[in-house]
Design a protein around this motif. Structure first.
Motif, PDB file in Angstrom:
ATOM      1  N   GLN A 183       8.969   6.031   2.425  1.00  0.00           N
ATOM      2  CA  GLN A 183       9.204   7.128   3.355  1.00  0.00           C
ATOM      3  C   GLN A 183       9.895   6.687   4.638  1.00  0.00           C
ATOM      4  OE1 GLN A 183       5.409   8.858   4.381  1.00  0.00           O
ATOM      5  NE2 GLN A 183       5.040   7.429   6.057  1.00  0.00           N
ATOM      6  N   HIS A 184       9.967   5.378   4.878  1.00  0.00           N
ATOM      7  CA  HIS A 184      10.633   4.878   6.078  1.00  0.00           C
ATOM      8  C   HIS A 184      12.139   5.150   6.026  1.00  0.00           C
ATOM      9  CE1 HIS A 184       6.944   2.923   7.208  1.00  0.00           C
ATOM     10  NE2 HIS A 184       7.507   2.306   8.227  1.00  0.00           N
ATOM     11  N   VAL A 185      12.708   5.458   7.181  1.00  0.00           N
ATOM     12  CA  VAL A 185      14.160   5.541   7.343  1.00  0.00           C
ATOM     13  C   VAL A 185      14.556   4.342   8.183  1.00  0.00           C
ATOM     14  CG1 VAL A 185      16.098   6.917   8.155  1.00  0.00           C
ATOM     15  CG2 VAL A 185      14.065   8.059   7.234  1.00  0.00           C
ATOM     16  N   GLY A 186      14.938   3.266   7.534  1.00  0.00           N
ATOM     17  CA  GLY A 186      15.134   2.006   8.248  1.00  0.00           C
ATOM     18  C   GLY A 186      13.790   1.498   8.734  1.00  0.00           C
ATOM     19  N   THR A 187      13.675   1.323  10.044  1.00  0.00           N
ATOM     20  CA  THR A 187      12.407   0.873  10.631  1.00  0.00           C
ATOM     21  C   THR A 187      11.540   2.039  11.107  1.00  0.00           C
ATOM     22  OG1 THR A 187      13.421   0.679  12.823  1.00  0.00           O
ATOM     23  CG2 THR A 187      13.458  -1.294  11.421  1.00  0.00           C
ATOM     24  N   ILE A 188      12.035   3.260  10.963  1.00  0.00           N
ATOM     25  CA  ILE A 188      11.353   4.447  11.493  1.00  0.00           C
ATOM     26  C   ILE A 188      10.503   5.108  10.414  1.00  0.00           C
ATOM     27  CG2 ILE A 188      11.675   6.720  12.544  1.00  0.00           C
ATOM     28  CD1 ILE A 188      14.391   5.643  13.603  1.00  0.00           C
ATOM     29  N   ASP A 189       9.279   5.444  10.774  1.00  0.00           N
ATOM     30  CA  ASP A 189       8.389   6.174   9.883  1.00  0.00           C
ATOM     31  C   ASP A 189       8.340   7.636  10.339  1.00  0.00           C
ATOM     32  OD1 ASP A 189       6.416   7.222   8.297  1.00  0.00           O
ATOM     33  OD2 ASP A 189       4.926   5.660   8.719  1.00  0.00           O
ATOM     34  N   PRO A 190       8.881   8.567   9.548  1.00  0.00           N
ATOM     35  CA  PRO A 190       8.859   9.984   9.939  1.00  0.00           C
ATOM     36  C   PRO A 190       7.453  10.566  10.006  1.00  0.00           C
ATOM     37  CG  PRO A 190      10.479   9.576   8.202  1.00  0.00           C
ATOM     38  CD  PRO A 190       9.617   8.355   8.300  1.00  0.00           C
ATOM     39  N   GLU A 191       6.487   9.869   9.406  1.00  0.00           N
ATOM     40  CA  GLU A 191       5.092  10.310   9.425  1.00  0.00           C
ATOM     41  C   GLU A 191       4.212   9.153   9.912  1.00  0.00           C
ATOM     42  OE1 GLU A 191       3.418  13.257   8.431  1.00  0.00           O
ATOM     43  OE2 GLU A 191       5.373  14.241   8.513  1.00  0.00           O
ATOM     44  N   CYS A 192       4.591   8.593  11.060  1.00  0.00           N
ATOM     45  CA  CYS A 192       3.872   7.429  11.577  1.00  0.00           C
ATOM     46  C   CYS A 192       2.455   7.823  11.986  1.00  0.00           C
ATOM     47  CB  CYS A 192       4.614   6.844  12.780  1.00  0.00           C
ATOM     48  SG  CYS A 192       3.826   5.394  13.509  1.00  0.00           S
ATOM     49  N   ASP A 193       1.465   7.294  11.263  1.00  0.00           N
ATOM     50  CA  ASP A 193       0.059   7.562  11.535  1.00  0.00           C
ATOM     51  C   ASP A 193      -0.390   6.641  12.670  1.00  0.00           C
ATOM     52  OD1 ASP A 193      -2.766   7.646  11.524  1.00  0.00           O
ATOM     53  OD2 ASP A 193      -2.789   8.246   9.427  1.00  0.00           O
ATOM     54  N   LEU A 194      -0.555   7.198  13.850  1.00  0.00           N
ATOM     55  CA  LEU A 194      -0.837   6.394  15.035  1.00  0.00           C
ATOM     56  C   LEU A 194      -2.154   5.631  14.905  1.00  0.00           C
ATOM     57  CD1 LEU A 194       0.265   8.989  17.732  1.00  0.00           C
ATOM     58  CD2 LEU A 194       1.602   7.114  16.773  1.00  0.00           C
ATOM     59  N   GLN A 195      -3.176   6.282  14.366  1.00  0.00           N
ATOM     60  CA  GLN A 195      -4.466   5.611  14.232  1.00  0.00           C
ATOM     61  C   GLN A 195      -4.383   4.455  13.249  1.00  0.00           C
ATOM     62  OE1 GLN A 195      -7.918   8.095  13.891  1.00  0.00           O
ATOM     63  NE2 GLN A 195      -9.165   6.503  12.912  1.00  0.00           N
ATOM     64  N   ALA A 196      -3.614   4.608  12.180  1.00  0.00           N
ATOM     65  CA  ALA A 196      -3.477   3.530  11.198  1.00  0.00           C
ATOM     66  C   ALA A 196      -2.805   2.308  11.822  1.00  0.00           C
ATOM     67  CB  ALA A 196      -2.677   4.018   9.989  1.00  0.00           C
ATOM     68  N   VAL A 197      -1.799   2.533  12.666  1.00  0.00           N
ATOM     69  CA  VAL A 197      -1.123   1.414  13.334  1.00  0.00           C
ATOM     70  C   VAL A 197      -2.076   0.724  14.303  1.00  0.00           C
ATOM     71  CG1 VAL A 197       0.789   0.746  14.843  1.00  0.00           C
ATOM     72  CG2 VAL A 197       1.137   2.502  13.096  1.00  0.00           C
ATOM     73  N   VAL A 198      -2.832   1.516  15.073  1.00  0.00           N
ATOM     74  CA  VAL A 198      -3.799   0.947  16.018  1.00  0.00           C
ATOM     75  C   VAL A 198      -4.868   0.149  15.268  1.00  0.00           C
ATOM     76  CG1 VAL A 198      -5.581   1.500  17.716  1.00  0.00           C
ATOM     77  CG2 VAL A 198      -3.393   2.718  17.766  1.00  0.00           C
ATOM     78  N   ASP A 199      -5.360   0.696  14.165  1.00  0.00           N
ATOM     79  CA  ASP A 199      -6.355  -0.019  13.351  1.00  0.00           C
ATOM     80  C   ASP A 199      -5.813  -1.353  12.856  1.00  0.00           C
ATOM     81  OD1 ASP A 199      -8.495   1.754  13.513  1.00  0.00           O
ATOM     82  OD2 ASP A 199      -7.784   2.962  11.825  1.00  0.00           O
ATOM     83  N   ASP A 200      -4.560  -1.357  12.408  1.00  0.00           N
ATOM     84  CA  ASP A 200      -3.933  -2.582  11.906  1.00  0.00           C
ATOM     85  C   ASP A 200      -3.827  -3.632  13.005  1.00  0.00           C
ATOM     86  OD1 ASP A 200      -2.678  -4.213   9.992  1.00  0.00           O
ATOM     87  OD2 ASP A 200      -0.688  -3.540  10.615  1.00  0.00           O
ATOM     88  N   ALA A 201      -3.414  -3.203  14.199  1.00  0.00           N
ATOM     89  CA  ALA A 201      -3.307  -4.125  15.334  1.00  0.00           C
ATOM     90  C   ALA A 201      -4.674  -4.680  15.702  1.00  0.00           C
ATOM     91  CB  ALA A 201      -2.677  -3.415  16.531  1.00  0.00           C
ATOM     92  N   TYR A 202      -5.692  -3.836  15.665  1.00  0.00           N
ATOM     93  CA  TYR A 202      -7.051  -4.280  15.984  1.00  0.00           C
ATOM     94  C   TYR A 202      -7.539  -5.339  14.995  1.00  0.00           C
ATOM     95  CZ  TYR A 202     -12.130  -4.405  15.964  1.00  0.00           C
ATOM     96  OH  TYR A 202     -13.432  -4.845  15.954  1.00  0.00           O
ATOM     97  N   VAL A 203      -7.332  -5.100  13.712  1.00  0.00           N
ATOM     98  CA  VAL A 203      -7.813  -6.040  12.684  1.00  0.00           C
ATOM     99  C   VAL A 203      -7.187  -7.414  12.895  1.00  0.00           C
ATOM    100  CG1 VAL A 203      -7.701  -6.596  10.223  1.00  0.00           C
ATOM    101  CG2 VAL A 203      -8.341  -4.288  10.955  1.00  0.00           C
TER     102      VAL A 203
END
Length: 403
Positions: A183-203
């Motif tokens: 679903q990414h367009v290059g490096t951009i996620d049109p449906e970027c789940d903010l909580q999922a990214v924050v969770d990944d950074a936390y882990v």
């Protein structure tokens, strides 16, 4: 081409302003491949980038020459200068190339990958140049020099972020590189789940923290979506996940270090609390810790390069891990990533209690346009005064001044 001719070409392209792109424009162009065809879009991207990259490279190269001689003379700074000059003239080779020749576009795409890889260590190498300056005989850097270096590094690193964005979009769309997901367009996620990214950074920050301190605080996260009522438990926007990851990973490291070092004697650590709020125009992500806060005297310097409230990192021989803190680039670079698409990063602290960091992002992709440095006469004056002119954006309030 001799040195005089080379400088003439750099001067020529530095007279043009960079063209800011919005996230919406990046996505619409990427999706047009299915309608217009990959070959036609590759040609269009080639024609845009062969000029735009020269403009962006030339603009920032002119500013490198305005740096104080004490920094310009450092070996690491000279290496960075050479990288930029080499990349400029590699792109210049395509100035008059035939955009209808698929082989030329293929080679251009490969050369962009080479340029991106060459510049992979720019942040660390330029930082080393500043360290060399501080360690030199002229190590007592006066306030005017510090101001010029701070102003330059903000603009230099922002331009680097923008150049990497352009190159990554092209090489993923038209080269052999694969996007992170379908679903990414290059490096951009049109449906970027903010909580999922924050969770990944936390882990990942937690894993690093446990390596250094053998423990780490828990995360409490709450998401509020005021726009999509039926999706109140999640917040998604069109965004570059790697940018948000970079910001939140750095903030988690800061909070975890503060908590672990403040409460060494305590059996449990207070959790880090994150609140994500999506509204019609903005997203706010607030990260709060009870790590003791930051003395007010340090707050004005919080976003200065090479300033850190942590001790300088020592060698970790045999440990293949990054340091928790100490280089001083985490916060200023994170703020640039936030500001790149017209967001922001702000830090508030109560010494003796804790710290709040708030990330602001644009909800609407058409509002999330690049904020780019521009080389002009006001920039020349800036290196001699404390004024901060010279940024380009398709949002008018940033046209004249931003600091």
């Amino acid at each position: 081409m001799d040195a005089k001719e080379k400088q003439k070409m750099i001067d020529e392209y530095s007279h043009f302003n960079p063209t800011p792109m919005s996230i919406k424009q990046f996505v619409e162009f990427g999706r047009s491949l299915t309608v217009s065809g990959k070959e036609l879009c590759a040609r269009s991207s080639f024609e845009f980038l062969r000029r735009e990259l020269l403009v962006r490279l030339a603009n920032i190269m002119k500013e490198i020459h305005l740096l104080p001689e004490s920094l310009l003379s450092q070996s690491s700074t000279k290496i960075v200068q050479h990288w930029y000059e080499q990349s400029f003239f590699e792109v210049l080779n395509y100035e008059h190339a035939d955009p209808h020749d698929p082989e030329i576009i293929k080679k251009f795409t490969a050369d962009l990958t080479t340029i991106r890889n060459r510049h992979a260590g720019v942040v660390e190498t330029m930082a080393q140049g500043v360290v060399e300056l501080k360690n030199s005989a002229e190590g007592l850097v006066d306030s005017a020099t510090r101001s010029s270096i701070q102003y330059f590094l903000d603009r230099f690193y922002m331009m680097r972020i923008s150049i990497r964005m352009l190159i990554n979009q092209h090489t993923i769309l038209f080269g052999g590189e694969k996007p992170f997901s379908a679903q990414h367009v290059g490096t951009i996620d049109p449906e970027c789940d903010l909580q999922a990214v924050v969770d990944d950074a936390y882990v990942n920050a937690r894993s690093l923290c446990e390596t250094y301190y053998t423990r780490a605080p828990e995360l409490q996260i709450h998401c509020i979506n005021t726009v999509d009522k039926e999706r109140n438990s999640s917040a998604k926007i069109v965004y570059v996940p790697s940018h948000l990851y970079h910001i939140t990973f750095e903030l988690f490291k800061n909070s975890m270090r503060a908590l672990c070092e403040r409460t060494e004697e305590m059996a449990t650590l207070a959790p880090i609390q994150v609140v994500i709020v999506k509204s019609a125009e903005d997203v706010a992500i607030k990260m709060s810790d009870l790590g003791g806060g930051i003395p007010q005297k340090y707050m004005p310097r919080l976003f200065e390069y090479m300033f850190s409230t942590a001790p300088a990192p020592v060698g970790n021989e045999g440990m293949n891990v990054v340091p928790m803190a100490g280089y001083g680039y985490g916060l200023p670079l994170s703020r640039l990533y936030a500001r790149y698409f017209h967001g922001d990063l702000q830090v508030y602290s109560m010494h003796g209690y804790g710290t709040d960091a708030i990330i602001y992002l644009k909800t609407l992709s058409e509002s999330a346009s690049e904020l780019l440095p521009v080389f002009n006469k006001s920039v020349l004056r800036q290196y001699k005064t404390s004024r901060t002119h010279g940024w380009s954006s398709n949002q008018s309030k940033f046209q004249v001044e931003w600091g």
